[in-house]
Design a protein around this motif. Structure first.
Motif, short mmCIF file in Angstrom:
data_model
loop_
_atom_site.label_atom_id
_atom_site.label_comp_id
_atom_site.label_asym_id
_atom_site.label_seq_id
_atom_site.Cartn_x
_atom_site.Cartn_y
_atom_site.Cartn_z
N ARG A 241 0.81 -1.32 -0.08
CA ARG A 241 0.06 0.07 0.17
C ARG A 241 0.79 1.02 -0.03
O ARG A 241 0.40 2.33 -0.35
N PHE A 242 2.06 1.23 0.56
CA PHE A 242 2.95 2.34 0.49
C PHE A 242 4.16 2.40 -0.63
O PHE A 242 4.67 3.34 -0.65
N MET A 243 4.02 1.04 -1.46
CA MET A 243 5.02 1.25 -2.49
C MET A 243 4.70 1.64 -3.92
O MET A 243 4.41 1.13 -4.86
N ASN A 244 4.23 3.11 -3.85
CA ASN A 244 4.31 3.85 -5.09
C ASN A 244 4.93 5.09 -5.04
O ASN A 244 5.52 5.60 -3.85
N ASP A 245 5.34 5.69 -6.12
CA ASP A 245 6.24 6.80 -6.25
C ASP A 245 5.81 8.15 -5.60
O ASP A 245 6.46 8.67 -5.01
N ASP A 246 4.52 8.29 -5.36
CA ASP A 246 3.73 9.45 -4.86
C ASP A 246 4.23 9.08 -3.10
O ASP A 246 4.93 10.31 -2.64
N VAL A 247 4.07 8.18 -2.44
CA VAL A 247 4.62 8.06 -1.24
C VAL A 247 6.10 8.15 -1.11
O VAL A 247 6.45 9.03 0.03
N LEU A 248 6.68 7.21 -1.92
CA LEU A 248 8.30 7.10 -1.63
C LEU A 248 8.91 8.54 -1.72
O LEU A 248 9.73 8.99 -1.28
N THR A 249 8.32 9.40 -2.84
CA THR A 249 9.10 10.84 -3.14
C THR A 249 8.57 11.60 -1.95
O THR A 249 9.71 12.37 -1.41
N ARG A 250 7.34 11.40 -1.15
CA ARG A 250 7.30 12.42 0.01
C ARG A 250 8.13 11.84 1.11
O ARG A 250 8.39 12.77 1.83
N VAL A 251 8.19 10.81 1.30
CA VAL A 251 9.04 10.23 2.39
C VAL A 251 10.56 10.79 2.40
O VAL A 251 11.07 11.05 3.60
N GLN A 252 11.02 10.75 1.07
CA GLN A 252 12.39 11.35 1.23
C GLN A 252 12.46 12.60 1.56
O GLN A 252 13.58 13.32 1.93
N ASN A 253 11.29 13.50 1.58
CA ASN A 253 11.10 14.82 2.23
C ASN A 253 11.46 14.78 3.55
O ASN A 253 11.61 15.84 4.36
N LEU A 254 11.55 13.67 4.24
CA LEU A 254 11.57 13.64 5.96
C LEU A 254 13.21 13.53 6.05
O LEU A 254 13.61 13.98 7.24
N LYS A 255 13.79 13.37 5.25
CA LYS A 255 15.44 13.11 5.40
C LYS A 255 15.76 14.47 5.97
O LYS A 255 16.75 14.28 7.18
N PRO A 256 15.76 15.41 5.20
CA PRO A 256 16.44 16.77 6.06
C PRO A 256 15.71 16.80 7.36
O PRO A 256 16.59 17.80 8.19
N ILE A 257 14.64 16.71 7.67
CA ILE A 257 14.12 17.01 9.01
C ILE A 257 15.03 16.10 9.97
O ILE A 257 15.53 16.44 11.09
N ALA A 258 14.98 14.76 9.87
CA ALA A 258 15.86 13.69 10.57
C ALA A 258 17.33 14.32 10.73
O ALA A 258 17.90 14.31 11.90
N ASP A 259 17.93 14.74 9.36
CA ASP A 259 19.37 15.16 9.35
C ASP A 259 19.41 16.47 10.59
O ASP A 259 20.48 16.36 11.23
N ASP A 260 18.58 17.26 10.44
CA ASP A 260 18.68 18.55 11.37
C ASP A 260 18.64 18.30 12.88
O ASP A 260 19.19 18.71 13.70
N LEU A 261 18.08 17.02 13.16
CA LEU A 261 17.82 16.53 14.41
C LEU A 261 18.85 15.63 15.01
O LEU A 261 19.19 15.35 16.29
N GLY A 262 19.76 15.22 13.63
CA GLY A 262 20.67 14.35 14.30
C GLY A 262 20.19 12.99 14.67
O GLY A 262 21.24 12.42 15.16
N ILE A 263 19.34 12.61 13.78
CA ILE A 263 18.89 11.10 14.15
C ILE A 263 18.49 10.54 12.93
O ILE A 263 18.56 10.93 11.63
#
Length: 336
Positions: A241-263
């Motif tokens: 249910r999550f394996m489509n490009d719309d979801v996966l693209t949006r998830v990649q947007n979370l990486k900078p948030i995690a990086d800023d928190l150092g997690i």
């Protein structure tokens, strides 16, 4: 590790719970499974979640062997009943008195324990009167085979009805075990408010959306070899249910948030579900010990309002919040 009360009971559980769905007895070899349990214990995790249906009872056996020798009173062990097990005959399924009584005995034998701390209805049984089910659960508690009762993937109305009967019978229905993650928020509008009113906690499964929220699945690219999305034993179906490009693209947007928190992104995902005060614990699974260690560190992460807002903006409209999906995804009849 940190601990929270389970519902309005006096029992505390670890904020991260080690779960062995799709791993023990199936996806992961026994030695690796036991190493993951040891890593969980070393990380301070005291709560362990399983079910009789996982790997058709084999997961309970592996967990029981992995925990052998540990001080029983220092652990909280959860298991569940509903789905077909064993030869999957006409009474090897559901929440009838017959199946509950036979299943708890089998689970205790496999787990090598005299009792479980939490015994859960793995789904709603549309073919058994709720009164029969709750009376059987009450008898299990009175026999000393379980301390508390919980449910999994029940609607708000079903939880309310079950809680009322449990109260009448003098037992405590203290928990709900739904799927819950940044991407799957269907419990927020109805289940969570009902549970807050009744003194019932959530112990949530798939807080990392079966691995999607780790960011390892990239849009337009094949799933990594050996990942859950390639597991034909059940993992690929659940994650689809999550394996489509719309979801996966949006998830990649979370990486900078995690990086800023150092997690890590996984820690961000687990910390996000723990930010909901109605969540007592997040169930984490693992195929390698280092995954357990990484995810358990999420209990030390606090997400402020600005971070939570940034997560919502990053995911946008791929978030699923339809409360009706709990009922729609439930079996209308017994599976066999």
């Amino acid at each position: 590790m940190k601990f929270r009360y389970l519902g309005n009971s006096g029992m505390k559980i670890s904020e991260t719970i080690y779960g062995n769905w799709l791993t023990h007895g199936s996806q992961v070899e026994n030695d690796a499974a036991k190493a993951c349990v040891r890593a969980a214990l070393d990380a301070g995790i005291s709560s362990f979640d399983t079910a009789d249906v996982y790997a058709n009872t084999a997961a309970e056996t592996v967990l029981g062997e992995a925990l052998a020798g540990e001080r029983r009173e220092s652990l909280e062990i959860f298991t569940k009943v509903y789905w077909p097990t064993g030869p999957k005959g006409h009474n090897d399924v559901g929440l009838s008195r017959k199946h509950i009584m036979e299943s708890i005995n089998g689970s205790l034998t496999r787990l090598k324990t005299d009792y479980v701390d939490l015994y859960q209805a793995h789904r709603w049984d549309a073919e058994t009167p709720l009164e029969e089910t709750m009376q059987a659960f009450a008898d299990v508690v009175r026999a000393g085979k379980a301390h508390y009762i919980g449910v999994s993937e029940w609607t708000a109305g079903q939880i309310r009805a079950g809680h009322a009967l449990a109260k009448d019978l003098g037992i405590q229905l203290v928990s709900s075990q739904p799927q819950y993650s940044m991407l799957w928020r269907v419990i927020e509008s109805e289940v969570v408010p009902t549970c807050e009113e009744l003194g019932v906690s959530q112990i949530v499964w798939s807080p990392v959306a079966q691995g999607v929220l780790t960011g390892k699945y990239l849009p337009g690219q094949p799933a990594p070899e050996g990942s859950r999305a390639t597991d034909e034993k059940g993992g690929a179906n659940m994650i689809s249910r999550f394996m489509n490009d719309d979801v996966l693209t949006r998830v990649q947007n979370l990486k900078p948030i995690a990086d800023d928190l150092g997690i890590t992104m996984a820690q961000l995902a687990v910390a996000w579900v723990l930010a909901n005060p109605n969540v007592a614990g997040a169930i984490i699974g693992a195929s390698r010990p280092e995954q357990v260690v990484d995810n358990a560190k999420a209990v030390d992460v606090t997400l402020d309002a600005d971070v939570l807002a940034a997560i919502d903006a990053a995911l946008g409209d791929v978030v699923q919040s339809d409360a009706d999906l709990t009922a729609k995804n439930a079996p209308a009849t017994r599976p066999v």
